[in-house]
Design a protein around this motif. Structure first.
Motif, PDB file in Angstrom:
ATOM      1  N   ARG A  60       0.203  -0.970   0.155  1.00  0.00           N
ATOM      2  CA  ARG A  60      -0.240   0.151   0.091  1.00  0.00           C
ATOM      3  C   ARG A  60       1.187   1.460   0.327  1.00  0.00           C
ATOM      4  NH1 ARG A  60      -5.178  -0.725   2.618  1.00  0.00           N
ATOM      5  NH2 ARG A  60      -5.813  -3.030   2.536  1.00  0.00           N
ATOM      6  N   ARG A  61       1.790   1.358   0.774  1.00  0.00           N
ATOM      7  CA  ARG A  61       2.580   2.093   0.464  1.00  0.00           C
ATOM      8  C   ARG A  61       3.729   2.313  -0.836  1.00  0.00           C
ATOM      9  NH1 ARG A  61       7.151   2.969   4.869  1.00  0.00           N
ATOM     10  NH2 ARG A  61       5.212   4.717   5.866  1.00  0.00           N
ATOM     11  N   ALA A  62       4.057   1.254  -1.384  1.00  0.00           N
ATOM     12  CA  ALA A  62       4.250   1.034  -2.988  1.00  0.00           C
ATOM     13  C   ALA A  62       3.498   2.097  -3.528  1.00  0.00           C
ATOM     14  CB  ALA A  62       4.500   0.305  -3.447  1.00  0.00           C
ATOM     15  N   ILE A  63       2.424   1.695  -3.494  1.00  0.00           N
ATOM     16  CA  ILE A  63       1.318   2.052  -4.472  1.00  0.00           C
ATOM     17  C   ILE A  63       0.873   3.676  -4.061  1.00  0.00           C
ATOM     18  CG2 ILE A  63      -1.381   1.911  -5.239  1.00  0.00           C
ATOM     19  CD1 ILE A  63      -1.112  -0.851  -3.768  1.00  0.00           C
ATOM     20  N   ASP A  64       0.575   3.985  -2.677  1.00  0.00           N
ATOM     21  CA  ASP A  64       1.163   5.397  -2.274  1.00  0.00           C
ATOM     22  C   ASP A  64       1.948   6.212  -3.213  1.00  0.00           C
ATOM     23  OD1 ASP A  64      -1.344   5.220  -1.010  1.00  0.00           O
ATOM     24  OD2 ASP A  64      -0.643   5.488   1.165  1.00  0.00           O
ATOM     25  N   TYR A  65       3.351   5.836  -3.850  1.00  0.00           N
ATOM     26  CA  TYR A  65       4.590   6.504  -3.879  1.00  0.00           C
ATOM     27  C   TYR A  65       4.183   6.504  -5.539  1.00  0.00           C
ATOM     28  CZ  TYR A  65       7.147   5.823   0.150  1.00  0.00           C
ATOM     29  OH  TYR A  65       7.692   6.219   1.733  1.00  0.00           O
ATOM     30  N   SER A  66       3.107   5.744  -6.285  1.00  0.00           N
ATOM     31  CA  SER A  66       3.062   5.510  -7.563  1.00  0.00           C
ATOM     32  C   SER A  66       2.287   6.654  -8.070  1.00  0.00           C
ATOM     33  CB  SER A  66       2.715   4.042  -8.323  1.00  0.00           C
ATOM     34  OG  SER A  66       1.142   4.347  -7.700  1.00  0.00           O
ATOM     35  N   SER A  67       1.586   7.146  -7.085  1.00  0.00           N
ATOM     36  CA  SER A  67       0.816   8.554  -7.058  1.00  0.00           C
ATOM     37  C   SER A  67      -0.548   8.264  -8.866  1.00  0.00           C
ATOM     38  CB  SER A  67       1.942   9.815  -7.297  1.00  0.00           C
ATOM     39  OG  SER A  67       1.849   9.741  -6.199  1.00  0.00           O
ATOM     40  N   GLY A  68      -0.777   7.156  -8.864  1.00  0.00           N
ATOM     41  CA  GLY A  68      -1.939   7.090  -9.931  1.00  0.00           C
ATOM     42  C   GLY A  68      -0.651   6.670 -11.411  1.00  0.00           C
ATOM     43  N   HIS A  69       0.441   6.517 -11.038  1.00  0.00           N
ATOM     44  CA  HIS A  69       1.055   5.826 -12.407  1.00  0.00           C
ATOM     45  C   HIS A  69       1.585   4.165 -12.196  1.00  0.00           C
ATOM     46  CE1 HIS A  69       2.379  10.594 -13.356  1.00  0.00           C
ATOM     47  NE2 HIS A  69       2.695  10.573 -12.168  1.00  0.00           N
ATOM     48  N   LEU A  70       1.108   3.877 -11.371  1.00  0.00           N
ATOM     49  CA  LEU A  70       1.431   2.446 -11.681  1.00  0.00           C
ATOM     50  C   LEU A  70       0.667   1.244 -12.918  1.00  0.00           C
ATOM     51  CD1 LEU A  70       1.935  -0.337 -10.372  1.00  0.00           C
ATOM     52  CD2 LEU A  70      -0.549  -0.340  -9.335  1.00  0.00           C
ATOM     53  N   LEU A  71       1.089   1.093 -13.700  1.00  0.00           N
ATOM     54  CA  LEU A  71       0.738   0.021 -14.681  1.00  0.00           C
ATOM     55  C   LEU A  71       1.391  -1.970 -14.345  1.00  0.00           C
ATOM     56  CD1 LEU A  71       3.311   2.840 -17.706  1.00  0.00           C
ATOM     57  CD2 LEU A  71       1.029   2.400 -16.614  1.00  0.00           C
ATOM     58  N   HIS A  72       2.515  -2.236 -13.598  1.00  0.00           N
ATOM     59  CA  HIS A  72       2.612  -3.474 -13.735  1.00  0.00           C
ATOM     60  C   HIS A  72       2.663  -3.281 -12.161  1.00  0.00           C
ATOM     61  CE1 HIS A  72       3.426  -3.745 -18.168  1.00  0.00           C
ATOM     62  NE2 HIS A  72       4.601  -1.878 -18.066  1.00  0.00           N
ATOM     63  N   ILE A  73       1.871  -4.349 -11.000  1.00  0.00           N
ATOM     64  CA  ILE A  73       1.757  -5.556 -10.144  1.00  0.00           C
ATOM     65  C   ILE A  73       1.891  -5.942  -9.978  1.00  0.00           C
ATOM     66  CG2 ILE A  73      -0.568  -5.119  -9.542  1.00  0.00           C
ATOM     67  CD1 ILE A  73       0.688  -3.828  -6.704  1.00  0.00           C
ATOM     68  N   ASN A  74       2.773  -7.115  -9.250  1.00  0.00           N
ATOM     69  CA  ASN A  74       2.677  -8.675  -9.113  1.00  0.00           C
ATOM     70  C   ASN A  74       2.313  -9.137  -7.400  1.00  0.00           C
ATOM     71  OD1 ASN A  74       4.146 -11.154  -8.087  1.00  0.00           O
ATOM     72  ND2 ASN A  74       5.034 -11.242  -9.322  1.00  0.00           N
ATOM     73  N   ILE A  75       1.158  -9.356  -7.161  1.00  0.00           N
ATOM     74  CA  ILE A  75       1.590  -9.254  -5.235  1.00  0.00           C
ATOM     75  C   ILE A  75       1.112 -10.932  -5.377  1.00  0.00           C
ATOM     76  CG2 ILE A  75       0.783  -7.530  -5.038  1.00  0.00           C
ATOM     77  CD1 ILE A  75      -2.090  -7.736  -5.625  1.00  0.00           C
ATOM     78  N   ASP A  76       2.019 -11.905  -5.784  1.00  0.00           N
ATOM     79  CA  ASP A  76       1.839 -13.514  -5.657  1.00  0.00           C
ATOM     80  C   ASP A  76       1.715 -13.208  -3.575  1.00  0.00           C
ATOM     81  OD1 ASP A  76       2.356 -13.506  -7.516  1.00  0.00           O
ATOM     82  OD2 ASP A  76       4.071 -14.251  -7.493  1.00  0.00           O
ATOM     83  N   TYR A  77       0.880 -14.733  -3.438  1.00  0.00           N
ATOM     84  CA  TYR A  77       0.249 -15.293  -2.211  1.00  0.00           C
ATOM     85  C   TYR A  77       0.130 -14.699  -1.608  1.00  0.00           C
ATOM     86  CZ  TYR A  77       3.866 -17.997  -3.197  1.00  0.00           C
ATOM     87  OH  TYR A  77       4.587 -19.570  -4.040  1.00  0.00           O
ATOM     88  N   PHE A  78      -0.289 -13.000  -1.293  1.00  0.00           N
ATOM     89  CA  PHE A  78      -0.555 -12.442  -0.046  1.00  0.00           C
ATOM     90  C   PHE A  78      -1.421 -11.172   0.004  1.00  0.00           C
ATOM     91  CE2 PHE A  78       2.861  -9.308  -2.067  1.00  0.00           C
ATOM     92  CZ  PHE A  78       2.535  -7.996  -1.806  1.00  0.00           C
ATOM     93  N   ALA A  79      -2.663 -11.503  -1.576  1.00  0.00           N
ATOM     94  CA  ALA A  79      -3.396 -10.020  -2.006  1.00  0.00           C
ATOM     95  C   ALA A  79      -4.355 -11.193  -1.458  1.00  0.00           C
ATOM     96  CB  ALA A  79      -3.921 -10.977  -3.695  1.00  0.00           C
ATOM     97  N   THR A  80      -5.895  -9.939  -1.219  1.00  0.00           N
ATOM     98  CA  THR A  80      -6.546  -9.483  -0.668  1.00  0.00           C
ATOM     99  C   THR A  80      -7.741  -9.027  -1.473  1.00  0.00           C
ATOM    100  OG1 THR A  80      -5.933  -7.917   1.054  1.00  0.00           O
ATOM    101  CG2 THR A  80      -6.176 -10.044   1.253  1.00  0.00           C
ATOM    102  N   ASP A  81      -9.275  -9.207  -1.223  1.00  0.00           N
ATOM    103  CA  ASP A  81      -9.633  -8.021  -1.970  1.00  0.00           C
ATOM    104  C   ASP A  81      -9.630  -7.172  -1.483  1.00  0.00           C
ATOM    105  OD1 ASP A  81     -10.908 -10.931  -3.557  1.00  0.00           O
ATOM    106  OD2 ASP A  81     -13.355 -10.662  -2.192  1.00  0.00           O
ATOM    107  N   ASP A  82      -9.116  -6.603  -0.568  1.00  0.00           N
ATOM    108  CA  ASP A  82      -8.973  -5.035  -0.381  1.00  0.00           C
ATOM    109  C   ASP A  82      -8.321  -4.764  -0.757  1.00  0.00           C
ATOM    110  OD1 ASP A  82     -11.224  -5.561   1.943  1.00  0.00           O
ATOM    111  OD2 ASP A  82     -10.113  -5.722   3.735  1.00  0.00           O
ATOM    112  N   LEU A  83      -6.550  -5.732  -0.350  1.00  0.00           N
ATOM    113  CA  LEU A  83      -5.995  -4.857  -1.656  1.00  0.00           C
ATOM    114  C   LEU A  83      -6.065  -4.693  -2.577  1.00  0.00           C
ATOM    115  CD1 LEU A  83      -2.758  -3.774  -1.354  1.00  0.00           C
ATOM    116  CD2 LEU A  83      -2.390  -6.499  -1.476  1.00  0.00           C
TER     117      LEU A  83
END
Length: 316
Positions: free
Chosen positions: A83-106
């Motif tokens: 979530r901190r990394a997503i905040d840092y992206s400020s809307g520029h996020l294009l690719h994300i890999n969240i193996d194992y710990f992904a949840t509906d909330d995330l």
């Protein structure tokens, strides 16, 4: 990551070595180093070196790709860091890999933070529910690549993704391969065929589709260039269907092809050698596809908001 050094040597004329503080490195050089480290190393170590590096670590362009793949030894810190990394992206996020710990909330946090996401990877995503992925599908209009490997998900989120993500070009929907109990299910294949006509690349490792489901995919996805059917043991490709696959698909992986390059567990579960339906599962032998998925009670996502915690309190 190797232990960070705080000084470096640069050769001058005459092969003399000079001590230099890493803080003096140009900003673009530090950014290049950070890109090599990956999200977890930046958040846990690099940004803690000094205030200059911490400021550089918050550059939104550094967080267009967030790769937080891990070995499966998960604690809630990964969700906080993500979530901190997503905040840092400020809307520029294009690719994300969240193996194992992904949840509906995330997932909701990701899609609420950007509408430009192009690549989403959710390996071993047992805390993602059908409803959760269906809910966020409409927030992914530019999604081009989706990897859902090893999950409890059924056809419903695939249909939602197909309807809401017209740019989707690559899909991985992989399961763990097994021989018994013998279950045939074309639901996912039909959902893909009916809603994803623009697919170029499709991997269905360990899927329970039959020849009927495969034929539907070939007809509904005419632009397919690669198709991975390894450990799809319900398929019989010895006749005309196999010939059509070979003619229509440039890169074809067959059910019994080697799995050396498959990144997840590929050992086959053969079940009971004496019967197709072992007695331990006799109660679900003849359930419908929908009932089969409903039979098991899986988690529908985290029960609390990970972001309620003060991120700076935790020592990542």
């Amino acid at each position: 990551m190797a232990k960070l050094q705080f000084s470096m040597c640069s050769w001058r004329a005459g092969a003399e070595c000079e001590e230099r503080n890493w803080v003096d490195l140009p900003r673009d050089v530090v950014s290049t180093i950070f890109q090599k480290l990956g999200a977890i190393e930046i958040l846990r170590r690099a940004q803690r070196v000094c205030s200059v590096w911490r400021a550089i670590s918050k550059d939104p362009l550094l967080w267009r790709t967030i790769d937080m793949r891990n070995s499966g030894d998960v604690d809630f810190h990964l969700g906080l860091m993500c979530r901190r990394a997503i905040d840092y992206s400020s809307g520029h996020l294009l690719h994300i890999n969240i193996d194992y710990f992904a949840t509906d909330d995330l997932l909701h946090y990701i899609t609420d933070s950007t509408s430009h996401l192009r690549c989403l990877r959710l390996a071993y995503c047992y805390q993602i529910s059908d409803e959760g992925l269906c809910d966020v599908a409409k927030k992914l209009p530019q999604l081009e690549e989706l990897d859902i490997s090893i999950s409890n998900l059924n056809k419903d989120p695939l249909e939602a993704i197909g309807r809401c993500c017209p740019q989707l070009k690559s899909l991985k929907f992989n399961m763990e391969g097994y021989r018994r109990p013998h279950i045939e299910c074309d639901a996912e294949a039909i959902a893909i065929a009916e809603t994803m006509p623009g697919l170029r690349h499709l991997q269905l490792f360990g899927n329970k589709l039959t020849n009927e489901g495969l034929l539907a995919i070939l007809e509904g996805c005419p632009h397919l260039e690669s198709l991975d059917l390894r450990q799809c043991f319900n398929l019989n490709l010895g006749g005309s269907l196999g010939k059509r696959c070979a003619e229509q698909i440039k890169e074809l992986r067959l059910p019994h092809d080697p799995t050396d390059d498959y990144p997840f567990e590929a050992e086959i579960d053969y079940g009971s050698p004496d019967e197709d339906y072992p007695s331990v599962i006799s109660d679900i032998d003849f359930l419908s596809d929908d009932d089969y998925y409903d039979y098991y009670e899986f988690s529908a996502g985290s029960d609390f908001s990970e972001y309620d915690y003060d991120l700076d309190y935790y020592d990542f």
